[in-house]
Design a protein around this motif. Structure first.
Motif, PDB file in Angstrom:
ATOM      1  N   PRO A  63       0.837  -1.207   0.000  1.00  0.00           N
ATOM      2  CA  PRO A  63       0.000   0.000   0.000  1.00  0.00           C
ATOM      3  C   PRO A  63       0.869   1.254   0.000  1.00  0.00           C
ATOM      4  O   PRO A  63       1.969   1.261   0.555  1.00  0.00           O
ATOM      5  CB  PRO A  63      -0.800  -0.125   1.299  1.00  0.00           C
ATOM      6  N   ARG A  64       0.358   2.306  -0.636  1.00  0.00           N
ATOM      7  CA  ARG A  64       1.116   3.555  -0.730  1.00  0.00           C
ATOM      8  C   ARG A  64       0.380   4.655   0.024  1.00  0.00           C
ATOM      9  O   ARG A  64      -0.822   4.878  -0.192  1.00  0.00           O
ATOM     10  CB  ARG A  64       1.342   3.939  -2.185  1.00  0.00           C
ATOM     11  N   VAL A  65       1.092   5.339   0.900  1.00  0.00           N
ATOM     12  CA  VAL A  65       0.492   6.382   1.738  1.00  0.00           C
ATOM     13  C   VAL A  65       0.258   7.640   0.915  1.00  0.00           C
ATOM     14  O   VAL A  65       1.078   8.029   0.078  1.00  0.00           O
ATOM     15  CB  VAL A  65       1.404   6.679   2.942  1.00  0.00           C
ATOM     16  N   ALA A  66      -0.885   8.276   1.132  1.00  0.00           N
ATOM     17  CA  ALA A  66      -1.270   9.471   0.381  1.00  0.00           C
ATOM     18  C   ALA A  66      -0.466  10.689   0.819  1.00  0.00           C
ATOM     19  O   ALA A  66       0.069  10.745   1.936  1.00  0.00           O
ATOM     20  CB  ALA A  66      -2.759   9.734   0.566  1.00  0.00           C
ATOM     21  N   ASP A  67      -0.394  11.665  -0.072  1.00  0.00           N
ATOM     22  CA  ASP A  67       0.216  12.962   0.215  1.00  0.00           C
ATOM     23  C   ASP A  67      -0.782  14.028  -0.205  1.00  0.00           C
ATOM     24  O   ASP A  67      -1.305  13.988  -1.319  1.00  0.00           O
ATOM     25  CB  ASP A  67       1.531  13.119  -0.550  1.00  0.00           C
TER      26      ASP A  67
ATOM     27  N   ARG B  50      -8.144  12.046  -8.311  1.00  0.00           N
ATOM     28  CA  ARG B  50      -9.271  12.930  -8.001  1.00  0.00           C
ATOM     29  C   ARG B  50      -9.267  14.121  -8.959  1.00  0.00           C
ATOM     30  O   ARG B  50      -8.359  14.296  -9.769  1.00  0.00           O
ATOM     31  CB  ARG B  50      -9.176  13.424  -6.551  1.00  0.00           C
ATOM     32  N   HIS B  51     -10.299  14.951  -8.846  1.00  0.00           N
ATOM     33  CA  HIS B  51     -10.348  16.177  -9.644  1.00  0.00           C
ATOM     34  C   HIS B  51      -9.198  17.106  -9.246  1.00  0.00           C
ATOM     35  O   HIS B  51      -8.773  17.119  -8.082  1.00  0.00           O
ATOM     36  CB  HIS B  51     -11.672  16.908  -9.416  1.00  0.00           C
ATOM     37  N   ASN B  52      -8.746  17.858 -10.217  1.00  0.00           N
ATOM     38  CA  ASN B  52      -7.757  18.909  -9.951  1.00  0.00           C
ATOM     39  C   ASN B  52      -8.196  20.178 -10.656  1.00  0.00           C
ATOM     40  O   ASN B  52      -7.975  20.352 -11.858  1.00  0.00           O
ATOM     41  CB  ASN B  52      -6.368  18.505 -10.427  1.00  0.00           C
ATOM     42  N   PHE B  53      -8.812  21.079  -9.910  1.00  0.00           N
ATOM     43  CA  PHE B  53      -9.370  22.290 -10.497  1.00  0.00           C
ATOM     44  C   PHE B  53      -8.341  23.414 -10.658  1.00  0.00           C
ATOM     45  O   PHE B  53      -8.686  24.498 -11.111  1.00  0.00           O
ATOM     46  CB  PHE B  53     -10.565  22.764  -9.670  1.00  0.00           C
ATOM     47  N   ALA B  54      -7.088  23.134 -10.286  1.00  0.00           N
ATOM     48  CA  ALA B  54      -6.025  24.109 -10.542  1.00  0.00           C
ATOM     49  C   ALA B  54      -5.350  23.864 -11.879  1.00  0.00           C
ATOM     50  O   ALA B  54      -4.550  24.687 -12.332  1.00  0.00           O
ATOM     51  CB  ALA B  54      -4.983  24.046  -9.423  1.00  0.00           C
ATOM     52  N   GLY B  55      -5.648  22.743 -12.518  1.00  0.00           N
ATOM     53  CA  GLY B  55      -4.962  22.397 -13.757  1.00  0.00           C
ATOM     54  C   GLY B  55      -5.176  23.402 -14.869  1.00  0.00           C
ATOM     55  O   GLY B  55      -4.294  23.617 -15.710  1.00  0.00           O
ATOM     56  N   SER B  56      -6.326  24.044 -14.881  1.00  0.00           N
ATOM     57  CA  SER B  56      -6.685  24.939 -15.995  1.00  0.00           C
ATOM     58  C   SER B  56      -5.906  26.240 -15.989  1.00  0.00           C
ATOM     59  O   SER B  56      -6.047  27.045 -16.908  1.00  0.00           O
ATOM     60  CB  SER B  56      -8.188  25.246 -15.933  1.00  0.00           C
ATOM     61  N   THR B  57      -5.073  26.478 -14.978  1.00  0.00           N
ATOM     62  CA  THR B  57      -4.391  27.777 -14.856  1.00  0.00           C
ATOM     63  C   THR B  57      -2.982  27.756 -15.445  1.00  0.00           C
ATOM     64  O   THR B  57      -2.191  28.652 -15.173  1.00  0.00           O
ATOM     65  CB  THR B  57      -4.317  28.203 -13.375  1.00  0.00           C
TER      66      THR B  57
ATOM     67  N   GLY C  17      -3.512  14.525  -5.706  1.00  0.00           N
ATOM     68  CA  GLY C  17      -4.883  14.084  -5.474  1.00  0.00           C
ATOM     69  C   GLY C  17      -5.190  12.666  -5.895  1.00  0.00           C
ATOM     70  O   GLY C  17      -5.371  12.397  -7.083  1.00  0.00           O
ATOM     71  N   TYR C  18      -5.283  11.769  -4.923  1.00  0.00           N
ATOM     72  CA  TYR C  18      -5.740  10.401  -5.150  1.00  0.00           C
ATOM     73  C   TYR C  18      -6.941  10.107  -4.256  1.00  0.00           C
ATOM     74  O   TYR C  18      -7.043  10.626  -3.135  1.00  0.00           O
ATOM     75  CB  TYR C  18      -4.637   9.387  -4.813  1.00  0.00           C
ATOM     76  N   PHE C  19      -7.845   9.274  -4.765  1.00  0.00           N
ATOM     77  CA  PHE C  19      -8.834   8.685  -3.879  1.00  0.00           C
ATOM     78  C   PHE C  19      -8.098   7.794  -2.890  1.00  0.00           C
ATOM     79  O   PHE C  19      -7.029   7.227  -3.217  1.00  0.00           O
ATOM     80  CB  PHE C  19      -9.844   7.846  -4.660  1.00  0.00           C
TER      81      PHE C  19
END
Length: 929
Positions: A285-289, A548-555, A293-295
């Motif tokens: 298993p890999r710990v989140a950071d 997960r979604h990344n709403f900063a990508g559009s910038t 953005g991961y589920f």
């Protein structure tokens, strides 16, 4: 006696005295033995042992005999969990050493109901994959679900207390029909497991169809039982019946959903159960950071009870390993294979495959060759089923409605977060909407406009949504949320993704705008739809990889760069396909170029590196340092990450359907695009022999979508730019920086010029007199009277309420405090609004009906805030709005003194506003304030 009988009789005699049968066989041996001397032969005879008495077979005990007799004529299905079938009953062959062992079940609709998230492919219950174990209890076996949301090790200091606090669940009991004591096997009648009660199926159907539906066991039975090397699959035909049918479900009716049952007294469904014993593996298993953005699969760790953070978060990802771990580039041991279901028309398979395979670019960056693969469903394999957990499937739903245009479903190991399989469901209605320009939804009525737009002006409202959501939530939005909450009561949950549906609406209007593009536009409608589809599928595949979604990508790119095809064709239009980005307005206005996202972005590659980089670690702790080096690059261009918790809040970079590093400039381009689409409808439609419905829907659609740009601009006013940078990250940026004053002013200029000026949404009289709708559709009634003033006026007032609201003004005040002398202040803010909204009052010209409505609301809002009680509004807001009222009343007094230059309705309007202000100050004088 026949020769054969004599042969066997003689053989028996010889054997009884210890002589080999071969010595007298009629068939010669290949190498016959040499004859022995007579003396030696006599000696051997003397030494020959006496034959031992024949051993009798051990007598089987009665239980074993009964077991074998019971299963003798039953249909057996082999697999990791062998099954027997007798009529409608299903029996599990359960080894005694499997008692207490964990097994997993994935339950999903094979054929569902076009209602309340019960479509084909959707999961049953609260988990896509459920963990269970069997416990023996006399003549029965209990079904237990372990409490895996709370975990501890056997040697934990707090183990005893934890065992008392976190009990396992007992969900069912099955009869032990037979017991093979010799082989230590139990034959368990598990039929009821597949009737769905463990997974809340009855409650889901009752809630979805709105009636007293009950399982009809007389018309329910196993459909197929299949065994495979790694899992056992049971498909059930289940029939739910209601004597009086379903009650009218207001949620479904208002959502536009239609009951697809032939007779609502009968609700048949098919459910597929995929089962397997959970095995130990080398998966780590890999710990989140939080910077990426991961589920995640989360649990409370009793072992960390004394730590500040007691929760463990494992990211959801596939188990992807290199065949050659030492090679720079290697094929995976087990690639991620996607299966295109037969429900996908041949015409669109190429676009779907392209959208899937785009992710190989990200995996190639970390040394994987062909990590993602695509295949068509096997044509001749009768064992294939789209709901079978052995496949990663992309399917198309065909029906009158769905609460989503596309949805991704991951099935993860509930202990480790490893993705076991995934699926994507596409709603065919979106394709129809893009291909058939007539099929657009009417803008639905906003919820409680009159009350809500006044409520947000003051503090104290206990709302579970932002001011923006509260003001602009439609009836349909509210009903979808209610439907999801209702299904959650039955254990069902999902991660909401509205990208494909909202993108479909944006794309439909973008296609209208292309009609007015300069000559030489080359894109066809078919190519346009396929490009949209590839992006939508790529987005959903990203979810299925764990992202997960990344709403900063559009910038990432500037508006100027978005117009450069050489840039966008290589880098895309966003740093992440996991953002909600609109069709590229710069390309639409040109009539060609990169309209849709053509690849995965910079962020996507970085995120895949964090999730799938091969570290060689044996435990999650061993790889923490190596992964922290990857995550520390969060400050690099394109690596920003903002997700659903931040979207549409205070951060103007965390917004759906914005684009570019200068979103306000891009919003101006979007407004130009929508104006073109509206001009196309006005100037080109309808064609001879056509109704006015299409034109009306395009016009109204462009107006509603225009206000989305106003909402984007409003977030910059009093906004705060946020990042997830850690101390020491490369190119570290401030984590909470106020939006600069000049940017706030730019946002206010867009708002005042495009939304609070006269004539922004004026239409020719002949168009306004023909805003008719065909009455055959579900979404239009005979009462439609084209309430343009209500629609446009309501949207204008809601937008004005948003920028005057207590939340916005508090943030303006906070930002001004942090910015010092160069701040954007409340004084400037209200002055800009007054000069824009009250322009006709100040200039002494007549006001149109829409302008009178907006001015009337502005005066009411000023009075409400100026007269607010302690704690209902900021003190500075009360001072500024009081001053605005005095200044405005001075203007009104002067204009009314020369009222002959106004038409009668404008004069009455000015008098009414003046009277309201006078009464307000009169009340304040009486109150001693």
């Amino acid at each position: 006696m026949s020769a054969t009988i004599r042969k066997y009789a003689l053989t028996a005699v010889l054997l009884s005295v210890g002589l080999p049968y071969q010595a007298l066989s009629q068939t010669p041996t290949k190498n016959p033995p040499t004859a022995a001397p007579a003396q030696q032969t006599d000696q051997k005879k003397a030494e020959a042992p006496k034959s031992e008495p024949k051993k009798e077979e051990p007598k089987k005990d009665d239980d074993t005999v009964d077991y074998e007799k019971f299963i003798k004529d039953l249909k057996r299905v082999d697999g990791p969990m062998p099954l027997y079938q007798k009529g409608k009953n299903v029996y599990l062959e359960l080894p005694e050493d499997k008692i207490g062992k964990i097994f997993l079940i994935q339950a999903a609709f094979d054929s569902g109901l076009d209602s309340m998230f019960m479509h084909a492919g959707m999961p049953l219950g609260g988990q896509a994959v459920d963990a269970f174990r069997f416990a023996r209890n006399d003549d029965s076996v209990w079904l237990e679900r372990p409490n895996i949301n709370n975990r501890w090790s056997d040697d934990s200091t707090f183990r005893v207390g934890a065992e008392r606090a976190f009990p396992d669940a007992m969900l069912n009991s099955f009869r032990v029909e037979q017991h093979n004591t010799e082989k230590k096997l139990l034959l368990v009648n598990v039929t009821s497991l597949f009737y769905g009660d463990v997974f809340h199926l009855s409650e889901m159907i009752q809630g979805g169809l709105g009636g007293p539906y009950q399982l009809d066991p007389t018309r329910s039975a196993p459909d197929t039982l299949k065994g495979f090397p790694d899992d056992t699959v049971v498909t059930m035909k289940l029939h739910y019946a209601s004597p009086r049918g379903g009650d009218a479900n207001p949620l479904l009716a208002l959502l536009g959903a239609q009951n697809t049952l032939e007779d609502d007294r009968s609700a048949p469904v098919k459910v597929v159960y995929t089962m397997w014993w959970r095995k130990d593996s080398n998966y780590v298993p890999r710990v989140a950071d939080s910077r990426i953005g991961y589920f995640t699969t989360d649990f409370f760790s009793v072992d960390r009870f004394l730590n500040q953070d007691k929760d463990v978060h494992y990211i959801n990802r596939f188990d992807l390993e290199k065949k050659d771990p030492k090679a720079a580039v290697s094929e995976p041991v087990k690639p991620i294979v996607w299966t295109i279901d037969p429900s996908i028309p041949e015409k669109y398979r190429g676009a779907i495959k392209e959208g899937v395979l785009r992710w190989n670019k990200a995996f190639a960056e970390i040394g994987f060759k062909d990590a993602i693969q695509v295949q068509d469903a096997p044509k001749d394999d009768k064992s294939y089923d789209h709901a079978d957990g052995r496949y990663n499937v992309i399917r198309l739903m065909v029906g009158p409605s769905a609460p989503f245009a596309a949805i991704s479903l991951l099935r993860t190991d509930p202990f480790t977060g490893q993705i076991l399989n995934a699926s994507i469901s596409l709603d065919g209605n979106v394709l129809e909407s893009l291909m058939q320009e007539h099929e657009r939804n009417l803008p639905v009525t906003l919820q409680g406009q009159a009350a809500r737009k006044l409520q947000v002006l003051l503090k104290g409202a206990d709302r579970k949504m932002t001011d923006d959501q509260y003001l602009f939530e439609t009836k349909q939005d509210e009903l979808v949320h209610q439907a999801a909450a209702r299904m959650a009561q039955f254990g069902w949950s999902h991660d909401e993704c509205e990208f494909a549906s909202e993108m479909g609406e944006e794309s439909a209007l973008g296609w209208d705008a292309l009609h007015m593009a300069p000559k030489g536009s080359v894109i066809t409608q078919d190519d346009y739809v396929k490009a949209y589809l590839a992006e939508a599928v790529s987005h959903e595949v990203g979810h299925c990889l764990g992202l997960r979604h990344n709403f900063a990508g559009s910038t990432l790119l500037s508006t100027k760069q978005l117009a450069d095809d050489s840039v966008t064709s290589k880098e895309g239009t966003s740093a992440s396909v996991m953002d909600y980005t609109p069709p590229n307005a710069q390309a639409v206005l040109k009539g060609h170029g990169t309209i849709f996202m053509p690849t995965v972005g910079t962020y996507d590659e970085w995120a895949i590196k964090y999730g799938y980089l091969q570290t060689g670690a044996k435990t999650p702790q061993d790889e923490r340092f190596k992964l922290s080096q990857v995550a520390s690059l969060s400050g690099l261009p394109g690596h920003g990450y903002l997700t659903d918790e931040e979207v549409d809040q205070y951060n103007p970079n965390a917004v759906k359907f914005d684009c570019s590093s200068d979103p306000l400039d891009f919003s101006s381009k979007q407004l130009d695009e929508l104006h073109r689409a509206r001009r196309y409808a006005v100037e080109e439609l309808p064609r001879p022999g056509e109704s006015y419905t299409e034109r009306s829907k395009i016009i109204l659609g462009t107006i509603v979508r225009s206000f989305n740009e106003g909402r984007i601009a409003a977030r910059f006013v009093g906004g705060t730019f946020g990042t997830k940078n850690f101390k020491g990250d490369a190119h570290e940026r401030p984590t909470l920086a106020p939006v600069p004053a000049e940017t706030q002013r730019q946002a206010m200029t867009l708002l005042t010029n495009d939304f609070f000026q006269p004539g922004n949404f004026d239409l020719p009289r002949d168009v306004m007199e023909s805003l008719s709708m065909d009455s055959e559709g579900e979404d239009v009634s005979g009462r439609w009277n084209a309430p343009l003033r209500e629609i446009v006026g309501g949207l204008e007032q809601n937008l004005l309420s948003l920028v005057m609201g207590a939340t916005t003004t508090d943030r303006i005040t906070e930002n001004a405090y942090k910015a010092g002398t160069h701040a954007y202040t409340l004084d400037e803010h209200y002055d800009r609004l007054m000069h824009s909204v009250c322009q006709e009052m100040i200039s002494g010209t007549n006001s149109s009906p829409l302008r009178r409505d907006l001015q009337r609301f502005f005066v009411q809002a000023l009075i409400l805030q100026a007269g607010a009680g302690q704690g209902e509004i900021g003190d500075d807001v009360r001072l500024v709005t009081t001053d605005c009222l005095r200044r405005l009343d001075k203007v009104l007094t002067g204009q009314l003194a020369s009222s002959q230059k106004f038409d009668n309705i404008t004069r009455l309007h000015l008098q009414d506003c003046h009277d309201q202000i006078v009464r307000f100050f009169g009340r304040r004088a009486l109150d001693g304030r």
